[in-house]
Design a protein around this motif. Structure first.
Motif, PDB file in Angstrom:
ATOM      1  N   THR A  77       0.826  -1.216   0.000  1.00 53.30           N
ATOM      2  CA  THR A  77       0.000   0.000   0.000  1.00 53.30           C
ATOM      3  C   THR A  77       0.860   1.267   0.000  1.00 53.30           C
ATOM      4  O   THR A  77       0.321   2.369  -0.069  1.00 53.30           O
ATOM      5  CB  THR A  77      -0.954   0.035   1.217  1.00 53.30           C
ATOM      6  N   ASP A  78       2.184   1.101   0.078  1.00 52.17           N
ATOM      7  CA  ASP A  78       3.098   2.249   0.132  1.00 52.17           C
ATOM      8  C   ASP A  78       3.809   2.396  -1.222  1.00 52.17           C
ATOM      9  O   ASP A  78       4.766   1.663  -1.519  1.00 52.17           O
ATOM     10  CB  ASP A  78       4.119   1.992   1.259  1.00 52.17           C
ATOM     11  N   PRO A  79       3.368   3.337  -2.064  1.00 48.49           N
ATOM     12  CA  PRO A  79       3.958   3.454  -3.406  1.00 48.49           C
ATOM     13  C   PRO A  79       5.447   3.813  -3.376  1.00 48.49           C
ATOM     14  O   PRO A  79       6.211   3.333  -4.225  1.00 48.49           O
ATOM     15  CB  PRO A  79       3.156   4.570  -4.077  1.00 48.49           C
ATOM     16  N   ASP A  80       5.871   4.639  -2.400  1.00 47.77           N
ATOM     17  CA  ASP A  80       7.292   5.005  -2.332  1.00 47.77           C
ATOM     18  C   ASP A  80       8.151   3.775  -2.025  1.00 47.77           C
ATOM     19  O   ASP A  80       9.236   3.591  -2.592  1.00 47.77           O
ATOM     20  CB  ASP A  80       7.532   6.080  -1.262  1.00 47.77           C
ATOM     21  N   ALA A  81       7.631   2.942  -1.117  1.00 43.80           N
ATOM     22  CA  ALA A  81       8.376   1.725  -0.768  1.00 43.80           C
ATOM     23  C   ALA A  81       8.472   0.804  -1.983  1.00 43.80           C
ATOM     24  O   ALA A  81       9.513   0.165  -2.205  1.00 43.80           O
ATOM     25  CB  ALA A  81       7.692   1.005   0.391  1.00 43.80           C
ATOM     26  N   ALA A  82       7.421   0.756  -2.788  1.00 46.78           N
ATOM     27  CA  ALA A  82       7.455  -0.084  -3.998  1.00 46.78           C
ATOM     28  C   ALA A  82       8.554   0.413  -4.942  1.00 46.78           C
ATOM     29  O   ALA A  82       9.331  -0.382  -5.485  1.00 46.78           O
ATOM     30  CB  ALA A  82       6.097  -0.058  -4.694  1.00 46.78           C
ATOM     31  N   GLY A  83       8.651   1.735  -5.096  1.00 45.88           N
ATOM     32  CA  GLY A  83       9.703   2.307  -5.944  1.00 45.88           C
ATOM     33  C   GLY A  83      11.086   1.962  -5.398  1.00 45.88           C
ATOM     34  O   GLY A  83      11.998   1.599  -6.156  1.00 45.88           O
ATOM     35  N   GLY A  84      11.237   2.042  -4.086  1.00 43.66           N
ATOM     36  CA  GLY A  84      12.530   1.745  -3.458  1.00 43.66           C
ATOM     37  C   GLY A  84      12.944   0.301  -3.657  1.00 43.66           C
ATOM     38  O   GLY A  84      14.117  -0.005  -3.926  1.00 43.66           O
ATOM     39  N   VAL A  85      11.976  -0.609  -3.554  1.00 42.89           N
ATOM     40  CA  VAL A  85      12.265  -2.043  -3.731  1.00 42.89           C
ATOM     41  C   VAL A  85      12.732  -2.315  -5.162  1.00 42.89           C
ATOM     42  O   VAL A  85      13.691  -3.065  -5.398  1.00 42.89           O
ATOM     43  CB  VAL A  85      10.989  -2.867  -3.383  1.00 42.89           C
ATOM     44  N   VAL A  86      12.072  -1.698  -6.120  1.00 40.22           N
ATOM     45  CA  VAL A  86      12.448  -1.921  -7.525  1.00 40.22           C
ATOM     46  C   VAL A  86      13.864  -1.385  -7.766  1.00 40.22           C
ATOM     47  O   VAL A  86      14.698  -2.048  -8.396  1.00 40.22           O
ATOM     48  CB  VAL A  86      11.414  -1.272  -8.473  1.00 40.22           C
ATOM     49  N   GLU A  87      14.138  -0.197  -7.212  1.00 42.52           N
ATOM     50  CA  GLU A  87      15.476   0.403  -7.369  1.00 42.52           C
ATOM     51  C   GLU A  87      16.556  -0.524  -6.789  1.00 42.52           C
ATOM     52  O   GLU A  87      17.569  -0.797  -7.435  1.00 42.52           O
ATOM     53  CB  GLU A  87      15.506   1.715  -6.590  1.00 42.52           C
ATOM     54  N   GLU A  88      16.281  -1.015  -5.584  1.00 46.39           N
ATOM     55  CA  GLU A  88      17.261  -1.879  -4.916  1.00 46.39           C
ATOM     56  C   GLU A  88      17.428  -3.203  -5.664  1.00 46.39           C
ATOM     57  O   GLU A  88      18.543  -3.712  -5.815  1.00 46.39           O
ATOM     58  CB  GLU A  88      16.795  -2.129  -3.474  1.00 46.39           C
ATOM     59  N   GLY A  89      16.310  -3.729  -6.143  1.00 46.77           N
ATOM     60  CA  GLY A  89      16.362  -4.993  -6.881  1.00 46.77           C
ATOM     61  C   GLY A  89      17.144  -4.850  -8.175  1.00 46.77           C
ATOM     62  O   GLY A  89      17.963  -5.714  -8.533  1.00 46.77           O
ATOM     63  N   LEU A  90      16.914  -3.731  -8.878  1.00 43.67           N
ATOM     64  CA  LEU A  90      17.629  -3.500 -10.142  1.00 43.67           C
ATOM     65  C   LEU A  90      19.117  -3.281  -9.881  1.00 43.67           C
ATOM     66  O   LEU A  90      19.968  -3.761 -10.639  1.00 43.67           O
ATOM     67  CB  LEU A  90      17.036  -2.300 -10.880  1.00 43.67           C
ATOM     68  N   ALA A  91      19.425  -2.566  -8.794  1.00 43.66           N
ATOM     69  CA  ALA A  91      20.834  -2.324  -8.459  1.00 43.66           C
ATOM     70  C   ALA A  91      21.539  -3.651  -8.193  1.00 43.66           C
ATOM     71  O   ALA A  91      22.697  -3.845  -8.550  1.00 43.66           O
ATOM     72  CB  ALA A  91      20.931  -1.408  -7.242  1.00 43.66           C
TER      73      ALA A  91
END
Ligand SMILES: NC(=O)c1ccc[n+]([C@@H]2O[C@H](COP(=O)([O-])OP(=O)(O)OC[C@H]3O[C@@H](n4cnc5c(N)ncnc54)[C@H](OP(=O)(O)O)[C@@H]3O)[C@@H](O)[C@H]2O)c1
Length: 278
Positions: free
Chosen positions: A58-72
């Motif tokens: 439910t937290d869109p910012d956290a979703a963005g952070g997870v994708v960034e970390e996963g891609l990194a």
């Protein structure tokens, strides 16, 4: 080729089993959960191929952070499994707007949040798979499950349109419709109960509660075998737009198809009567 999965709700249930099966297939997994410790405790230790991250969908910012970390970490995300969700049960009138909104925030808008975060990378890759976990109740409506069913119909309808939007970019979307599986889905730790009481609904409520209590952890579907099927689906060149998991879900597909056909025939003339005269 090794694939990278991003799975929501991977601390238990389907999410954990899909993560386990993907690791067993030799793939890399970004396994997310509201409490990542549950991922670490529930899956074989594999720091090279398993990245456990905190995510409340439910937290869109956290979703963005997870994708960034996963891609990194892994460089790409090949398969997104939008699995996180829960069943808010009860007759519509016995559910406060707050409970209904919370159900949509998780099952529908949570799914949107994670998908929105992943899509730019998948479009840039010109490849990707998205598996959205709907339900047999996203095919056939059932009383006491009307609000949950509304979220799962929403996921299925959105998936269908989305699959057409994303096809030009090599991204396949599948709406997955499980029947009853023995996860924690019916357990008091997952299920959401009513917060209002209306006498007229007592018989329905009592009957459904009894069913749920008797079926909890005794559903016919195997989460492990479901996960194995998901691995197979994700490997197909042309995955289905909709897929039924389990004999009950298959029966729901067939009942729905027959009902639509019957309705089209029965109301054929009235349906055609609504257009401007030629
Ligand atoms: N099992 C069935 O019979 C069945 C049938 C049809 C569809 N489904 C669907 O399958 C999906 C998985 O359910 P399940 O059967 O595996 O049930 P489960 O064992 O209860 O697992 C549900 C998972 O969703 C997570 N979750 C709930 N809200 C979340 C949020 N806001 N953010 C992140 N994670 C959240 C839970 O996390 P926590 O551990 O933190 O609570 C848990 O990991 C759900 O979408 C469900 O609707 C299940």
């Amino acid at each position: 080729m090794t694939k990278t999965w991003l799975i929501t709700g991977a601390g238990r249930g389907f999410g954990r089993e899909i993560a386990r099966a993907a690791l067993a297939a030799g793939d890399q997994v970004i396994a997310t959960a509201r409490e990542p410790r549950h991922v670490v405790d529930g899956l074989p230790a594999d720091p090279e191929r398993l990245l456990a991250l905190r995510l409340d969908v439910t937290d869109p910012d956290a979703a963005g952070g997870v994708v960034e970390e996963g891609l990194a970490r892994f460089g790409r995300i090949d398969i997104l499994v939008n699995n996180a969700g829960y069943g808010q049960v009860g007759a519509f009138e016995e559910l406060s707007p707050t409970l209904i909104e919370r159900q949509f925030q998780t099952n529908v808008f949570g799914t949107f949040n994670v998908t929105r975060a992943v899509l730019p990378a998948m479009r840039a890759q010109r490849a990707g798979r998205i598996l959205n976990i709907s339900s047999s109740l996203g095919i056939v409506g059932v009383d006491w499950w009307s609000v949950y069913g509304a979220t799962k119909f929403a996921v299925a309808g959105w998936s269908e349109g989305l699959s057409k939007e994303l096809a030009p970019f090599g991204i396949h979307v599948t709406s997955v419709h499980p029947g009853q599986f023995s996860t924690d889905f019916l357990d008091p730790s997952s299920i959401g109960m009513t917060d209002l009481q209306i006498d007229d609904y007592r018989p329905l409520d009592a009957a459904r509660r009894e069913f749920v209590a008797g079926r909890n952890h005794d559903q016919p579907g195997s989460p492990e075998r479901f996960a194995d099927a998901i691995i197979q689906l994700a490997a197909l060149d042309t995955p289905p737009a909709r897929w039924a998991a389990g004999s009950d879900a298959l029966a729901a597909f067939e009942a729905r198809a027959a009902q639509l056909r019957e309705s089209a025939v029965e109301w054929h003339d009235l349906s055609l009567s609504t257009e401007h005269p030629a």
